[in-house]
Write a protein that holds these residues in place. Sequence first.
Motif: not given
Length: 149
Positions: A91-113
């Motif tokens: 499990d690669v922690r890419a959105a620590e401390g975030l939740d909701g839409a902000e969390r998913m947006a951070a995960l999507e950015r890392e996914c794209t990278r």
Amino acid sequence: MGAMTVRDIQVTFDCGDPGALAGFWAHVLGYVLQPPPAEFDTWEDALAAMQVPPERWNDASALIDPDGRRPGVFFQRVPEGKTAKNRVHLDVRAAEGLDGAERMAALERECTRLVALGATRLERHEAISLLQGGHIVMADPEGNEFCLD
């Protein structure tokens, strides 16, 4: 029952191309290639001195956390390819401390990278509860599943 001993661990991947997979995971984790023994400038020099035939130089590769706090990651060549779902995954922690839409947006950015580095996006899972936030299931270039979490 006596005192428990805390042990360091190393995560090991069986794979077809240790050098390439180590390069991918170095970018994912922010790790670096383990340096060669101190008396050698390069791994090629070390392996040649150890009389390892050149066709075996990509039999293994290792990564280390540059800060020395997290486990090492080792990649070893095996003849067979991956055939089933991983029983253990990272499990690669890419959105620590975030939740909701902000969390998913951070995960999507890392996914794209990571897709640009050779990963494959498999599934997006929305948050179920406060204890189980949303995550994205991915696969590395050799098909090993991992989660952006």
